[in-house]
Design a protein around this motif. Sequence first.
Motif, PDB file in Angstrom:
ATOM      1  N   GLY A 603       0.826  -1.204   0.000  1.00  0.00           N
ATOM      2  CA  GLY A 603       0.000   0.000   0.000  1.00  0.00           C
ATOM      3  C   GLY A 603       0.856   1.248   0.000  1.00  0.00           C
ATOM      4  N   MET A 604       0.203   2.372  -0.088  1.00  0.00           N
ATOM      5  CA  MET A 604       0.899   3.641  -0.004  1.00  0.00           C
ATOM      6  C   MET A 604       1.283   3.830   1.462  1.00  0.00           C
ATOM      7  SD  MET A 604       0.576   4.017  -3.107  1.00  0.00           S
ATOM      8  CE  MET A 604       1.770   5.351  -3.038  1.00  0.00           C
ATOM      9  N   GLY A 605       2.515   4.266   1.691  1.00  0.00           N
ATOM     10  CA  GLY A 605       3.014   4.288   3.056  1.00  0.00           C
ATOM     11  C   GLY A 605       3.109   5.670   3.657  1.00  0.00           C
ATOM     12  N   GLY A 606       3.854   5.761   4.748  1.00  0.00           N
ATOM     13  CA  GLY A 606       4.048   7.020   5.449  1.00  0.00           C
ATOM     14  C   GLY A 606       2.714   7.604   5.830  1.00  0.00           C
ATOM     15  N   ILE A 607       2.584   8.889   5.636  1.00  0.00           N
ATOM     16  CA  ILE A 607       1.352   9.553   6.022  1.00  0.00           C
ATOM     17  C   ILE A 607       0.177   9.073   5.173  1.00  0.00           C
ATOM     18  CG2 ILE A 607       1.601  11.566   4.513  1.00  0.00           C
ATOM     19  CD1 ILE A 607       0.809  13.148   7.148  1.00  0.00           C
ATOM     20  N   PHE A 608       0.486   8.567   3.960  1.00  0.00           N
ATOM     21  CA  PHE A 608      -0.588   8.086   3.097  1.00  0.00           C
ATOM     22  C   PHE A 608      -1.279   6.852   3.668  1.00  0.00           C
ATOM     23  CE2 PHE A 608       2.139  10.053  -0.280  1.00  0.00           C
ATOM     24  CZ  PHE A 608       1.288  11.115  -0.504  1.00  0.00           C
ATOM     25  N   ALA A 609      -0.523   6.050   4.421  1.00  0.00           N
ATOM     26  CA  ALA A 609      -1.103   4.811   4.939  1.00  0.00           C
ATOM     27  C   ALA A 609      -2.347   5.121   5.753  1.00  0.00           C
ATOM     28  CB  ALA A 609      -0.086   4.069   5.793  1.00  0.00           C
ATOM     29  N   GLU A 610      -2.303   6.238   6.469  1.00  0.00           N
ATOM     30  CA  GLU A 610      -3.421   6.541   7.357  1.00  0.00           C
ATOM     31  C   GLU A 610      -4.496   7.408   6.713  1.00  0.00           C
ATOM     32  OE1 GLU A 610      -1.667   7.373  11.508  1.00  0.00           O
ATOM     33  OE2 GLU A 610      -0.026   6.731  10.204  1.00  0.00           O
ATOM     34  N   THR A 611      -4.173   8.012   5.568  1.00  0.00           N
ATOM     35  CA  THR A 611      -5.155   8.917   4.982  1.00  0.00           C
ATOM     36  C   THR A 611      -5.751   8.366   3.698  1.00  0.00           C
ATOM     37  OG1 THR A 611      -3.319  10.054   3.908  1.00  0.00           O
ATOM     38  CG2 THR A 611      -4.147  10.994   5.951  1.00  0.00           C
ATOM     39  N   LEU A 612      -4.917   7.842   2.818  1.00  0.00           N
ATOM     40  CA  LEU A 612      -5.446   7.354   1.544  1.00  0.00           C
ATOM     41  C   LEU A 612      -6.150   6.023   1.710  1.00  0.00           C
ATOM     42  CD1 LEU A 612      -2.589   8.052  -1.004  1.00  0.00           C
ATOM     43  CD2 LEU A 612      -4.677   9.334  -0.649  1.00  0.00           C
ATOM     44  N   ASN A 613      -5.699   5.249   2.693  1.00  0.00           N
ATOM     45  CA  ASN A 613      -6.248   3.905   2.884  1.00  0.00           C
ATOM     46  C   ASN A 613      -6.219   3.134   1.570  1.00  0.00           C
ATOM     47  OD1 ASN A 613      -7.287   1.794   4.244  1.00  0.00           O
ATOM     48  ND2 ASN A 613      -9.401   2.535   4.240  1.00  0.00           N
ATOM     49  N   ASP A 614      -5.087   3.205   0.909  1.00  0.00           N
ATOM     50  CA  ASP A 614      -4.934   2.574  -0.400  1.00  0.00           C
ATOM     51  C   ASP A 614      -3.988   1.394  -0.252  1.00  0.00           C
ATOM     52  OD1 ASP A 614      -4.816   1.938  -3.044  1.00  0.00           O
ATOM     53  OD2 ASP A 614      -3.757   3.758  -3.664  1.00  0.00           O
ATOM     54  N   THR A 615      -4.541   0.243   0.038  1.00  0.00           N
ATOM     55  CA  THR A 615      -3.738  -0.955   0.229  1.00  0.00           C
ATOM     56  C   THR A 615      -4.461  -2.107  -0.457  1.00  0.00           C
ATOM     57  OG1 THR A 615      -4.932  -1.370   2.274  1.00  0.00           O
ATOM     58  CG2 THR A 615      -2.823  -0.261   2.481  1.00  0.00           C
ATOM     59  N   ALA A 616      -3.715  -3.176  -0.760  1.00  0.00           N
ATOM     60  CA  ALA A 616      -4.347  -4.352  -1.345  1.00  0.00           C
ATOM     61  C   ALA A 616      -3.680  -5.602  -0.795  1.00  0.00           C
ATOM     62  CB  ALA A 616      -4.265  -4.310  -2.863  1.00  0.00           C
ATOM     63  N   LYS A 632      -0.392  -3.217  -9.090  1.00  0.00           N
ATOM     64  CA  LYS A 632      -1.136  -2.461 -10.112  1.00  0.00           C
ATOM     65  C   LYS A 632      -2.598  -2.269  -9.730  1.00  0.00           C
ATOM     66  CE  LYS A 632       2.034  -2.762 -13.643  1.00  0.00           C
ATOM     67  NZ  LYS A 632       2.561  -1.745 -14.518  1.00  0.00           N
ATOM     68  N   SER A 633      -3.051  -2.990  -8.715  1.00  0.00           N
ATOM     69  CA  SER A 633      -4.452  -2.816  -8.309  1.00  0.00           C
ATOM     70  C   SER A 633      -4.611  -1.679  -7.308  1.00  0.00           C
ATOM     71  CB  SER A 633      -5.006  -4.120  -7.721  1.00  0.00           C
ATOM     72  OG  SER A 633      -4.579  -4.286  -6.380  1.00  0.00           O
ATOM     73  N   LEU A 634      -3.509  -1.083  -6.863  1.00  0.00           N
ATOM     74  CA  LEU A 634      -3.627   0.059  -5.953  1.00  0.00           C
ATOM     75  C   LEU A 634      -4.283   1.226  -6.688  1.00  0.00           C
ATOM     76  CD1 LEU A 634      -0.169  -0.205  -4.163  1.00  0.00           C
ATOM     77  CD2 LEU A 634      -2.411  -0.713  -3.190  1.00  0.00           C
ATOM     78  N   LYS A 635      -5.046   2.000  -5.942  1.00  0.00           N
ATOM     79  CA  LYS A 635      -5.824   3.067  -6.584  1.00  0.00           C
ATOM     80  C   LYS A 635      -4.947   4.214  -7.081  1.00  0.00           C
ATOM     81  CE  LYS A 635      -8.694   3.857  -3.125  1.00  0.00           C
ATOM     82  NZ  LYS A 635      -8.735   2.843  -2.069  1.00  0.00           N
ATOM     83  N   ASN A 636      -3.946   4.587  -6.249  1.00  0.00           N
ATOM     84  CA  ASN A 636      -3.179   5.793  -6.572  1.00  0.00           C
ATOM     85  C   ASN A 636      -2.031   5.506  -7.509  1.00  0.00           C
ATOM     86  OD1 ASN A 636      -4.008   8.391  -4.839  1.00  0.00           O
ATOM     87  ND2 ASN A 636      -4.583   6.505  -3.799  1.00  0.00           N
ATOM     88  N   GLN A 637      -2.361   4.991  -8.702  1.00  0.00           N
ATOM     89  CA  GLN A 637      -1.306   4.669  -9.650  1.00  0.00           C
ATOM     90  C   GLN A 637      -0.520   5.925 -10.041  1.00  0.00           C
ATOM     91  OE1 GLN A 637      -0.272   1.527 -10.875  1.00  0.00           O
ATOM     92  NE2 GLN A 637      -1.533   0.794  -9.186  1.00  0.00           N
ATOM     93  N   LYS A 638      -1.133   7.078  -9.908  1.00  0.00           N
ATOM     94  CA  LYS A 638      -0.385   8.274 -10.308  1.00  0.00           C
ATOM     95  C   LYS A 638       0.759   8.571  -9.349  1.00  0.00           C
ATOM     96  CE  LYS A 638      -3.084  12.177  -8.525  1.00  0.00           C
ATOM     97  NZ  LYS A 638      -3.925  13.315  -8.842  1.00  0.00           N
ATOM     98  N   LEU A 639       0.621   8.174  -8.097  1.00  0.00           N
ATOM     99  CA  LEU A 639       1.761   8.308  -7.182  1.00  0.00           C
ATOM    100  C   LEU A 639       2.876   7.340  -7.589  1.00  0.00           C
ATOM    101  CD1 LEU A 639       0.170   8.600  -3.613  1.00  0.00           C
ATOM    102  CD2 LEU A 639       1.461  10.337  -4.853  1.00  0.00           C
ATOM    103  N   LEU A 640       2.472   6.159  -8.069  1.00  0.00           N
ATOM    104  CA  LEU A 640       3.461   5.135  -8.419  1.00  0.00           C
ATOM    105  C   LEU A 640       4.123   5.419  -9.765  1.00  0.00           C
ATOM    106  CD1 LEU A 640       1.470   1.947  -7.344  1.00  0.00           C
ATOM    107  CD2 LEU A 640       3.200   3.182  -6.049  1.00  0.00           C
ATOM    108  N   ASN A 641       3.387   6.061 -10.636  1.00  0.00           N
ATOM    109  CA  ASN A 641       3.894   6.253 -11.995  1.00  0.00           C
ATOM    110  C   ASN A 641       4.816   7.442 -12.150  1.00  0.00           C
ATOM    111  OD1 ASN A 641       2.593   4.039 -12.966  1.00  0.00           O
ATOM    112  ND2 ASN A 641       0.748   5.158 -13.559  1.00  0.00           N
ATOM    113  N   GLY A 642       5.193   8.055 -10.998  1.00  0.00           N
ATOM    114  CA  GLY A 642       6.074   9.210 -11.121  1.00  0.00           C
ATOM    115  C   GLY A 642       5.240  10.433 -10.869  1.00  0.00           C
ATOM    116  N   PHE A 643       5.517  11.058  -9.782  1.00  0.00           N
ATOM    117  CA  PHE A 643       4.631  12.059  -9.232  1.00  0.00           C
ATOM    118  C   PHE A 643       5.474  13.275  -8.919  1.00  0.00           C
ATOM    119  CE2 PHE A 643       3.021  13.541  -5.039  1.00  0.00           C
ATOM    120  CZ  PHE A 643       1.850  14.092  -5.489  1.00  0.00           C
ATOM    121  N   ARG A 644       5.022  14.437  -9.312  1.00  0.00           N
ATOM    122  CA  ARG A 644       5.784  15.670  -9.101  1.00  0.00           C
ATOM    123  C   ARG A 644       7.210  15.527  -9.599  1.00  0.00           C
ATOM    124  NH1 ARG A 644       4.365  18.536  -3.331  1.00  0.00           N
ATOM    125  NH2 ARG A 644       2.309  19.257  -3.941  1.00  0.00           N
ATOM    126  N   GLY A 645       7.354  14.954 -10.783  1.00  0.00           N
ATOM    127  CA  GLY A 645       8.684  14.867 -11.371  1.00  0.00           C
ATOM    128  C   GLY A 645       9.520  13.711 -10.861  1.00  0.00           C
TER     129      GLY A 645
END
Lengths: 698, 698
Positions: A603-616, A632-645
Amino acid sequence: MEFFFHPQAIAVVGATANPAKGGYAILQNLQNTYRGVVYPVNPRYDQIEGLTCYPSIHAIPGRPDLAILFISAEQIITAVEDCIGKGIPGVIIESGGFSEIGGDGTGMQSQLSLLAQKRGIRIWGPNCMGIVDAKAGHVFSFTDPRVLSRHLKPGPVSLVVQSGMLSAGFVVDLLSHETSGFNKICSIGNKADVNECDLLDYLMKDTDTGVIGFYLESVVDLRRFIDIYEENNRCKPVVILKGGKSATGARAALSHTASLAGNHRILSDVLTQSGILLAHDFHQMVDLCRTVEMVKPLATGPSRNIAVLTFSGASGIVASDFMEEFGLQAAELKETTKSRMETFFPSWMPATNPVDVWPAMEQHSGKGLDIYALALEAVLQDPGVDACMIHTFAGFTRVRLNLGETARLSRMWGKPVFIWVLGERDKVLSFQIEARSLGIPVYHELYRAVECMAAALNRSSTGSGPAENGEAAALPCFPPDVLADAKGILNEYEAKSILKEAGLPTVEEFRAETAPECAAFAERIGYPVVLKGLEKGRIHKSEAGLIVLNIGNEGQLLRSFHELNNKMSPESPVLLQRQVKGHLEMILGYLRDPQFGPCVMAGMGGIFAETLNDTAFALAPLTLPKAIRLIKSLKNQKLLNGFRGNPPVPVEEIACCLVILGNLGTAFPAIREIDINPLVLSDAGPVVVDATIILKES
Amino acid sequence: MEFFFHPQAIAVVGATANPAKGGYAILQNLQNTYRGVVYPVNPRYDQIEGLTCYPSIHAIPGRPDLAILFISAEQIITAVEDCIGKGIPGVIIESGGFSEIGGDGTGMQSQLSLLAQKRGIRIWGPNCMGIVDAKAGHVFSFTDPRVLSRHLKPGPVSLVVQSGMLSAGFVVDLLSHETSGFNKICSIGNKADVNECDLLDYLMKDTDTGVIGFYLESVVDLRRFIDIYEENNRCKPVVILKGGKSATGARAALSHTASLAGNHRILSDVLTQSGILLAHDFHQMVDLCRTVEMVKPLATGPSRNIAVLTFSGASGIVASDFMEEFGLQAAELKETTKSRMETFFPSWMPATNPVDVWPAMEQHSGKGLDIYALALEAVLQDPGVDACMIHTFAGFTRVRLNLGETARLSRMWGKPVFIWVLGERDKVLSFQIEARSLGIPVYHELYRAVECMAAALNRSSTGSGPAENGEAAALPCFPPDVLADAKGILNEYEAKSILKEAGLPTVEEFRAETAPECAAFAERIGYPVVLKGLEKGRIHKSEAGLIVLNIGNEGQLLRSFHELNNKMSPESPVLLQRQVKGHLEMILGYLRDPQFGPCVMAGMGGIFAETLNDTAFALAPLTLPKAIRLIKSLKNQKLLNGFRGNPPVPVEEIACCLVILGNLGTAFPAIREIDINPLVLSDAGPVVVDATIILKES
């Protein structure tokens, strides 16, 4: 299992002539619907409804291959033993009074499970409504003989349900509303022996069944369920409605992984990743079933471009809103398609998608032009259109849709058509019946229409056929030394030592007890460094102020050392780490779930773990392709695909970490939970920066 | 508006004897349903269907107070002028050919709007299906006279729709399915004059209307709509389905605020914050309407505790899952309640909620005990139960629910009852009709039942009655000097100067052109500091590498100064700021929306802005209570309430910032967009750390 569905002869134990009792209804249903031999068993009668009644199972002259039992719970064990003695291979126990009432009932049910295991008999139930087979015409159930049979019509949908209502009242509702026809309806009750896995396997191979819908309150063996589905090459769609999502388990969750797992999370993640459809409501489940049965997977890959033909601008607009919600889109029509339509459209009206056919219908009213058919042919021949959705009204001649022609065009162009129909109640019913006979799915609510359309088209691209599983993961031999004497909660240092030995990339670190040790090590790896207090049994160091980040020089280091020492119990050591600079944090986890066994999580970690609740979650051990599918089933693929450069995350490297984590946990049953939080994605690749391992208490 | 709904005499311009034409249908409908005088107008006839036909509007002997126009678009302007000449106060134009076809049509529609404005006549339409008033029995529409009137039954739901389908076919569908009765159905078409605001005001005061459902494709004046709703003390519920959510506006979005605004975001946020219900589908809109009309707001405050009486464990479980999803919960029953139920429950069965009444029905079958009524009375008298949901089956005597008794108990205990019914198709229909006559809402899908129940109970606590608005915000006089010559995109320094003058807390900062200036200022405020490059026209400094954080000493500062200088065009200055340490970042924004005018926005900031997408809009200027309501409507309240040991955010201080932001933007129409990103929540309170102001080009 064949004797359950196509028995040659059936014994009815508990048959009775009293019309108020279930044993009477079972016999009535058999007499009305079953062509084989029926042996009523009841010592109190010589004859029931013209059939010879036998005092015991032993007294039956022939050898039935199925017995239906409807006697009090206390008599059941003896009766099943009699069936075994008689050589009957299968029994359906429809009586209640077992695990659903607890106490003695639970004990008796365990005895039934044991009989099935040890003596080879297959036991269906108890506490169930048996089988309705609309194709064969059989009703092996105490359901009211007057109600169900009046409506019974065969169809391709088979249901497996853990609820009497869903195999009786609900089916009557669906049949009388002409929602769908059914093939086999299996009410499996308490599942002492026969369970959803057996029925999945049977029905996947059953040529009369086109789709299987499950209503389950418990899943006996998720791993086996998925294996059966994949071994059968996912050859037909499966839809599951799982009741009891909100049940807050009494799980003692120490790790983040375990606290996220919940009852429903692992189940729904695993099913979805395997291409099984999840339903959330009863009617919706059947709507999904009938749709994915009618609309076969397309060979052409992702199909997202929909032409909408509507008699109302409003429904075109709202349908577009829904399509966007489900990842579909209004197809961009080719100029030639538009020109074709403009030949019969009013001159002021551009032929844009959604296509409002009403003005053309008004203009050509009375001229015998079939505007729907003309527009349908125009859009279906457009290579940019994957499927068509038609909105129509039943009972108003001006918007009459010719269903035969619609079906012909759909077949001719090899593109599915979905219909949303409004209309006068009885006209809508006839319309539905005709459409179903032509294989066109029809819906009365627009949202449901788009939801089902999306499920069918999405399945076309991913959810069917052999699963890409790669090679099965071999369980490696880890040096188990470090686990030998450990128990309870391992501290961060111990946890990472194990993960490192297992092959995970861990942060460079050093366990120290004195300030000079720290300083020497920091000199070696270079500032900035991180200092953590390793207090026994403490998981949440951050909340306890036991982590100091960003230590830039020796002075700061020494001050931090003393600060930490003051906060901890005496002689607790510290952990000195290289400070890893990363662009994203993930969380990986392992859990030996009490119900589902070994599982991994990402899942998305750090502060995201508690806010995005995006885990599989996925079941472990798992193959690399499945681990990749999980990420690839995680929702926030845009964070994974390269985010803010930032660079995209190395999916395969992270997937490898998951595979290792799953192997480690599977190989060592002593491990209950593992949290890797965070896995920092640095320029040099993923690094385990903090981790916890929780072992079983004993 | 009264002449639209209760005219004394009606002129039908475009009346005809040709049954294929709309002008014939209008006349037919009037003759069938209207008791006042009807004057057909058409120079081609002397008589139509026994009525004298007049060659022109002027030729009418009396003075009708309503004219219905169904002639070609080209003739409309003249006809409306004739109506004005005749002194007719209202016209309904049902013909199409106006803005919906563009070109000349749009021009003619503008002329209509102008006529209404300048000459005082009220114009309904064009391109609409007029009015159906089921209470009065009037049909002022060209809808097919044979279809609608067959089903027309009065009820409390009034509809205002911007779609012919929704006032004709859809209503036939609903009426023939016995979903609901209707009061006034208003098809308002292109809204040249009369729009949703006029009808909201009329219907809020209309005693025959209990609830108003809107289907809208555009909202003419959101601000006025909300004002009307609140001025009428939100005395009856309003449900809106807005078509066109997915329309990707051609908005040129420079700021974050504007890019988030979208077509639907502002609208849905503003409506929801005012207690108006949003629907997403057609049938669902009507289900919401009929529910909130039947179930009056409870005086007892939040009502979330539901007792479920079911004949099936499965539907009890699935209902509980849905209730959790909608913020409701299965009520914890008092021991006395359980004991009451256990007197008629089988001994093995504990009376827990959801209450499965089936075993008791089976046990007492044939004894004439009304188990539903006994159980309902037991749960309704329980002070811990706010409402009851009953699951039942129509057409099976053993689970028969006595609706009269149900209604009596619901009234007696003052607690609403909601019913989910399955059953044989015709039995379900009769059941629905009876339940509606008794004021009990019934649903056929379980999810819809819980969704509507939640909407009704939620409304009880927040969505009705006078809105708490506090005092209207006075627009202060800001010194406008700094805006006098500015245009385009203001740089960060200019933007914050304006915000500071307006009264917002901004970070301590200094604009510098040389390194020594920077060093001197940094010395004064103390390290660490932040250095930013102020390049003209540049908004996204971070992506361009123009921000250096965490500068700890003069050496680093000088290096950073030169680095920035190398990246920027010559003579661009830098901005030196105190580095503000905060525990949370928010984003505040202002936008003069092309459609809705001045709006403010608040949301989670920093990295959350791009991942959580948790923001909310409100119309500006706004009062402090409304600003607080906006902040409380954000989804991630747990971030705001103190997260990971942080203090809760100062909601009122942030709300003040929003009020000021809204006042500033409203007072200076030159301001198009403002982004405050981030507003850092530091120990000393909120601080504006970065901001952008975008002015109108000209």
